[in-house]
Design a protein around this motif. Sequence first.
Motif, PDB file in Angstrom:
ATOM      1  N   TYR A 186      34.142  35.591 -42.808  1.00  0.00           N
ATOM      2  CA  TYR A 186      32.784  36.049 -43.093  1.00  0.00           C
ATOM      3  C   TYR A 186      31.872  35.709 -41.926  1.00  0.00           C
ATOM      4  N   TYR A 187      30.776  36.461 -41.831  1.00  0.00           N
ATOM      5  CA  TYR A 187      29.812  36.296 -40.753  1.00  0.00           C
ATOM      6  C   TYR A 187      28.405  36.377 -41.347  1.00  0.00           C
ATOM      7  N   LEU A 188      27.582  35.373 -41.047  1.00  0.00           N
ATOM      8  CA  LEU A 188      26.242  35.275 -41.609  1.00  0.00           C
ATOM      9  C   LEU A 188      25.172  35.595 -40.568  1.00  0.00           C
ATOM     10  N   PRO A 189      24.121  36.315 -40.959  1.00  0.00           N
ATOM     11  CA  PRO A 189      22.992  36.515 -40.044  1.00  0.00           C
ATOM     12  C   PRO A 189      22.356  35.171 -39.698  1.00  0.00           C
ATOM     13  N   SER A 190      21.651  35.126 -38.592  1.00  0.00           N
ATOM     14  CA  SER A 190      21.078  33.864 -38.122  1.00  0.00           C
ATOM     15  C   SER A 190      19.893  33.407 -38.952  1.00  0.00           C
ATOM     16  N   GLY A 191      19.237  34.310 -39.660  1.00  0.00           N
ATOM     17  CA  GLY A 191      18.084  33.910 -40.457  1.00  0.00           C
ATOM     18  C   GLY A 191      17.515  35.081 -41.232  1.00  0.00           C
TER      19      GLY A 191
END
Length: 305
Positions: A92-97
């Motif tokens: 998974y990959y999360l946005p920075s904010g």
Amino acid sequence: MKKYLALTMAACMALSLAACGSSASSTTSSSAAASTEATSDSAATAEATGSDNITGIAQCCDVGTLDDESFNQGCWEAVKGYGDENGIEYNYYLPSGEDASDEDRETLIRQAVAEGANTIVCVGYLYGPALAWAATEYPDVHFIAVDVNGFDINSENGTIPENVFCVTFKEEEAGYLAGYAAVKDGFTKLGFLGGMAVPAVIRFGYGYVQGADAAAQELGINVQMNYYYGGQFYGDEKITAKMDGWYDGGTEVVFACGGGIWTSAAEAADKHDGKLIGVDVDQNYLALRVLSPASTRQTRLLPPP
């Protein structure tokens, strides 16, 4: 019926993953009126023909966290379950904010492809512009666009690229059931706490109000409704203070809809002996104050504890 509704998100995601493995492009709509047998049979058929083509799965998340007890987590549980069942690697990959841009979402997709994913689940309508770019940039990669429609991707004509599978929901139906059930269970002072005023959250709220109104008319009673968008997908002191004011003023149950913003409603409910309606994933284990999780992705109408 309850078991089917609780598994709607997982079944829908499994069907989408398998369909992408078979190079299918489509749009599916999940609702409480869907057929259990049809969904199960279709998923099994597609899975049998398509899972061999998936070599790596990535989830590019919406704003928030992976353990938000909401949309990111619900999708991740489906991705993880499908990957484990079929022996496929996943990440998974999360946005920075909260203020992530289209370029930030494109970067997440690039990273997922570079690390071996050929099937990418993009969560949230904000991925529309990034998907318009990615579908052309990576024609051999299959994309599952959750809560994304064709007009989010192509605002001019709503065309869905061939390597994109859009999954949309009828949030207003689940919201309607939540509001209707709350009033039928005897609650007459309700609240709706939304996260950011994005289309899915708005549909949940509008359905909730309409369901509560329908039940009130049937019973011949008056129902009070507080309605508020917090403008974010997480709880904080400001949101908790507002919920404190609601419960202190007599609000009995709040439908908290929008990522982790439910934490503020839950904290306030605990202080004032109030109730909470959750969304997206089953939150009943968190506290006895949860009346019922409500979602097209996962719906259970439970009696109050």
